[in-house]
Design an enzyme around this catalytic site. Structure first.
Site, PDB file in Angstrom:
ATOM      1  N   THR A 111      -1.181  -5.683  15.643  1.00 43.66           N
ATOM      2  CA  THR A 111      -0.092  -6.263  14.864  1.00 43.66           C
ATOM      3  C   THR A 111       0.850  -7.068  15.761  1.00 43.66           C
ATOM      4  O   THR A 111       0.921  -6.856  16.969  1.00 43.66           O
ATOM      5  CB  THR A 111       0.704  -5.141  14.185  1.00 43.66           C
ATOM      6  OG1 THR A 111       0.898  -4.095  15.143  1.00 43.66           O
ATOM      7  CG2 THR A 111      -0.050  -4.582  12.994  1.00 43.66           C
ATOM      8  N   GLU A 125       0.926  -8.787   7.364  1.00 42.56           N
ATOM      9  CA  GLU A 125       0.449  -9.620   6.257  1.00 42.56           C
ATOM     10  C   GLU A 125       1.315 -10.850   6.050  1.00 42.56           C
ATOM     11  O   GLU A 125       2.525 -10.814   6.251  1.00 42.56           O
ATOM     12  CB  GLU A 125       0.490  -8.822   4.940  1.00 42.56           C
ATOM     13  CG  GLU A 125      -0.400  -7.615   4.914  1.00 42.56           C
ATOM     14  CD  GLU A 125      -0.336  -6.880   3.578  1.00 42.56           C
ATOM     15  OE1 GLU A 125       0.484  -7.273   2.712  1.00 42.56           O
ATOM     16  OE2 GLU A 125      -1.119  -5.928   3.402  1.00 42.56           O
ATOM     17  N   TYR A 150       1.148  -5.766  -4.174  1.00 43.08           N
ATOM     18  CA  TYR A 150       0.629  -6.117  -2.855  1.00 43.08           C
ATOM     19  C   TYR A 150       0.006  -4.934  -2.118  1.00 43.08           C
ATOM     20  O   TYR A 150      -0.305  -5.035  -0.940  1.00 43.08           O
ATOM     21  CB  TYR A 150       1.724  -6.874  -2.083  1.00 43.08           C
ATOM     22  CG  TYR A 150       1.906  -8.230  -2.749  1.00 43.08           C
ATOM     23  CD1 TYR A 150       1.157  -9.324  -2.348  1.00 43.08           C
ATOM     24  CD2 TYR A 150       2.701  -8.371  -3.887  1.00 43.08           C
ATOM     25  CE1 TYR A 150       1.225 -10.535  -3.012  1.00 43.08           C
ATOM     26  CE2 TYR A 150       2.778  -9.583  -4.569  1.00 43.08           C
ATOM     27  CZ  TYR A 150       2.034 -10.655  -4.129  1.00 43.08           C
ATOM     28  OH  TYR A 150       2.072 -11.855  -4.807  1.00 43.08           O
ATOM     29  N   HIS A 177      12.651   0.310   8.070  1.00 43.37           N
ATOM     30  CA  HIS A 177      12.028  -0.514   7.023  1.00 43.37           C
ATOM     31  C   HIS A 177      12.989  -0.848   5.881  1.00 43.37           C
ATOM     32  O   HIS A 177      12.659  -0.712   4.707  1.00 43.37           O
ATOM     33  CB  HIS A 177      10.768   0.169   6.452  1.00 43.37           C
ATOM     34  CG  HIS A 177       9.662   0.308   7.445  1.00 43.37           C
ATOM     35  ND1 HIS A 177       8.414   0.771   7.117  1.00 43.37           N
ATOM     36  CD2 HIS A 177       9.612   0.043   8.777  1.00 43.37           C
ATOM     37  CE1 HIS A 177       7.634   0.793   8.194  1.00 43.37           C
ATOM     38  NE2 HIS A 177       8.352   0.364   9.218  1.00 43.37           N
ATOM     39  N   GLU A 184      -9.015   2.897   0.984  1.00 42.27           N
ATOM     40  CA  GLU A 184      -8.347   1.865   0.194  1.00 42.27           C
ATOM     41  C   GLU A 184      -9.210   1.281  -0.903  1.00 42.27           C
ATOM     42  O   GLU A 184      -8.683   0.735  -1.871  1.00 42.27           O
ATOM     43  CB  GLU A 184      -7.763   0.773   1.100  1.00 42.27           C
ATOM     44  CG  GLU A 184      -8.762   0.025   1.928  1.00 42.27           C
ATOM     45  CD  GLU A 184      -8.063  -0.975   2.863  1.00 42.27           C
ATOM     46  OE1 GLU A 184      -6.852  -0.845   3.106  1.00 42.27           O
ATOM     47  OE2 GLU A 184      -8.750  -1.874   3.345  1.00 42.27           O
ATOM     48  N   GLY A 204       2.712  -4.490   8.963  1.00 42.76           N
ATOM     49  CA  GLY A 204       1.693  -3.530   8.579  1.00 42.76           C
ATOM     50  C   GLY A 204       1.811  -2.273   9.432  1.00 42.76           C
ATOM     51  O   GLY A 204       2.716  -2.137  10.261  1.00 42.76           O
TER      52      GLY A 204
HETATM   53 CA   LIG Z   1      -7.627  -3.212   4.678  1.00 45.12          CA
HETATM   54 CA   LIG Z   2      -0.434  -5.777   1.160  1.00 46.26          CA
END
Ligand SMILES: [Ca+2]
Ligand SMILES: [Ca+2]
Ligand SMILES: [Ca+2]
Length: 481
Positions: free
Chosen positions: A345, A257, A267, A156, A309, A251
């Protein structure tokens, strides 16, 4: 009558899935296979050549798109690359490259501490090279370090570099793959404004921080470089002609995203994946679990304590304008071999914007390349550019991992760079497909007919594992079953 309708529906569906794509685009190889060592950024230059960084080759090249001739402009020996997502990454050309400002901006990882671990061995830097366009021996030289000591790891790193209309550099940095795999016991710092992990930076062309950055008042801290925060692995970034900035990011198992990036925007990662909808994702912090180092990482069982979340309340939180893809809760993930290929994804590796041109089906669309699926995803923007509308359609399918995209200046041709191997560049090194065009660039151009029909599949198909199988791996795998 009912049965007959079903029969015709099946015939029609098969026609859409198998033939329409091939009638719509024609493709051609720009180079020969394996002539590039992990092409990572391809940019159409003002000289009408394709400028290319080779991630593991450590080479910046200039490629003739007509005959495939590769001119190497520089090999950067300071680039450090081992396994993972490191090496020579982003490239941006000064708009006045061929006239008054012959500058090429690059980003790469370098060895910082040979004895360190995967999170401390490397760092990243942004540099400027000067272009000598001598026709017989063009070259890049005179490295000038603009910004040093940026975070880098085996995972990443992001690393996309773009130059904006107001002549700033945008640079993406991922969360370094923390809280997963071998880095599972390290805390993700995407929300921490004094660390540059999980951020998009905005930088002056001399490496200083612009005074109008969102945190620029705090002039002595790293936060003066931050443009947006809360990112996971934003490998794509682009600016539209009206100044809007779009980014795509990887993701976790769901919720790749596409974001509209604004100054100071948060974000959400790692508190939120995709929209703040409570669907599937919740944050489990391995570091906070009992005996983190002694337990094995598991993609399917989040360790306690877990955070849902909806509890994330940052006032600057911005939801993606599109997720690829979100599933309802509960959802059963495929867990067999190479399971990640069957997750919802797509592994979005780059983004570009096709504003207007002869390829009518791409007008006012964001185009996202996919590593997992060897496909180009079309995201149709509305007239304001603030929303994605309609179904997600895919194009340009092949058995490859697509890394980056550029267009010819006249917008008649689309170029896509392909990884050299079928394995992921993450620490799992999972390998599931043999790429047909390793280390090459594909050229796609539209055949004149059939502009309207080439929607390959619709997002509504993404509902069951069997359908993922079909969508992700395509006909070839289905034939093997
Ligand atoms: Ca979500
Ligand atoms: Ca995001
Ligand atoms: Ca590109």
């Amino acid at each position: 009558l009912f049965k007959t309708s079903i029969f015709y529906l099946l015939i029609f569906t098969q026609f859409i899935n198998s033939d329409v794509f091939a009638q719509s685009f024609t493709s051609r190889l720009v180079c020969s296979n394996n002539s590039l060592q992990n092409p990572w950024e391809i940019t159409w230059g003002p000289d009408n050549f394709i400028w290319c960084t080779q991630r593991t080759g450590k080479i910046v090249s200039r490629i003739n798109p007509t005959n495939g001739t590769i001119q190497n402009l520089v090999t950067i020996s300071n680039v450090f690359t081992s396994t993972g997502q490191d090496g020579l990454l982003g490239l941006a050309l000064h708009p006045n490259l061929l006239t008054t400002e012959p500058y090429v901006y690059l980003a790469y990882t370098y060895l910082f501490n040979a004895g360190g671990n995967e999170l401390t061995r490397r760092r990243a830097r942004i540099v400027r090279y000067t272009y000598n366009q001598n026709p017989s021996s063009p070259l890049l030289s005179n490295e000038l370090i603009l910004l040093d000591n940026l975070p880098a790891s085996n995972d990443h790193n992001s690393g996309r570099l773009k130059i904006t209309q107001d002549l700033k550099l945008l640079y993406t940095i991922g969360d370094q793959g923390k809280n997963q795999f071998g880095n599972k016991c390290d805390t993700i710092r995407s929300q921490y404004v004094d660390f540059l992990e999980g951020k998009i930076l905005r930088i002056n062309l001399d490496g200083t921080a612009p005074m109008d950055n969102p945190f620029a008042c705090d002039c002595n801290s790293l936060r003066r470089y931050i443009f947006s925060l809360g990112h996971r692995n934003p490998q794509g970034i682009v600016q539209s002609s009206t100044g809007k900035i779009y980014s795509c990011e990887h993701g976790p198992k769901t919720d790749d995203e596409c974001n509209l990036i604004v100054a100071g925007g948060n974000y959400g990662w790692p508190n939120v994946a995709g929209k703040k909808d409570g669907k599937y994702y919740r944050l489990g912090k391995w570091r906070d679990s009992t005996n983190c180092a002694g337990i094995n990482f598991n993609d399917y069982v989040d360790p306690p304590p877990r955070r849902i979340e909806r509890t994330f309340g940052d006032a600057n939180f911005i939801q993606p304008i599109k997720t690829l893809f979100t599933v309802d809760t509960p959802y059963t993930f495929f867990t067999g071999s190479n399971a990640y290929l069957y997750w919802p994804t797509i592994a979005p590796s780059s983004i570009d914007i096709y504003e207007t041109g002869p390829i009518a089906v791409f007008n006012n669309c964001l185009l996202v390349t996919s590593l997992k699926q060897g496909r180009l995803y079309r995201l149709q923007l509305d007239a304001t550019g603030n929303s994605v509308v309609g179904d997600t359609a895919t194009f340009c399918k092949s058995q490859n991992r697509y890394r980056d995209i550029c267009f010819s200046a006249d917008k008649t041709k689309i170029y896509i760079a392909c990884d050299n191997t079928g394995q992921t560049s993450g620490p799992t090194q999972g390998s599931a497909l043999n790429p047909v065009n390793p280390g090459n660039i594909l050229e796609f151009s539209l055949l004149p007919e059939d502009l309207k029909k080439n929607i390959f599949f619709k997002e509504s198909n993404f509902s069951k594992n069997t359908e993922f199988l079909q969508a992700v791996l395509g006909e070839k795998i289905l034939q093997n079953e």
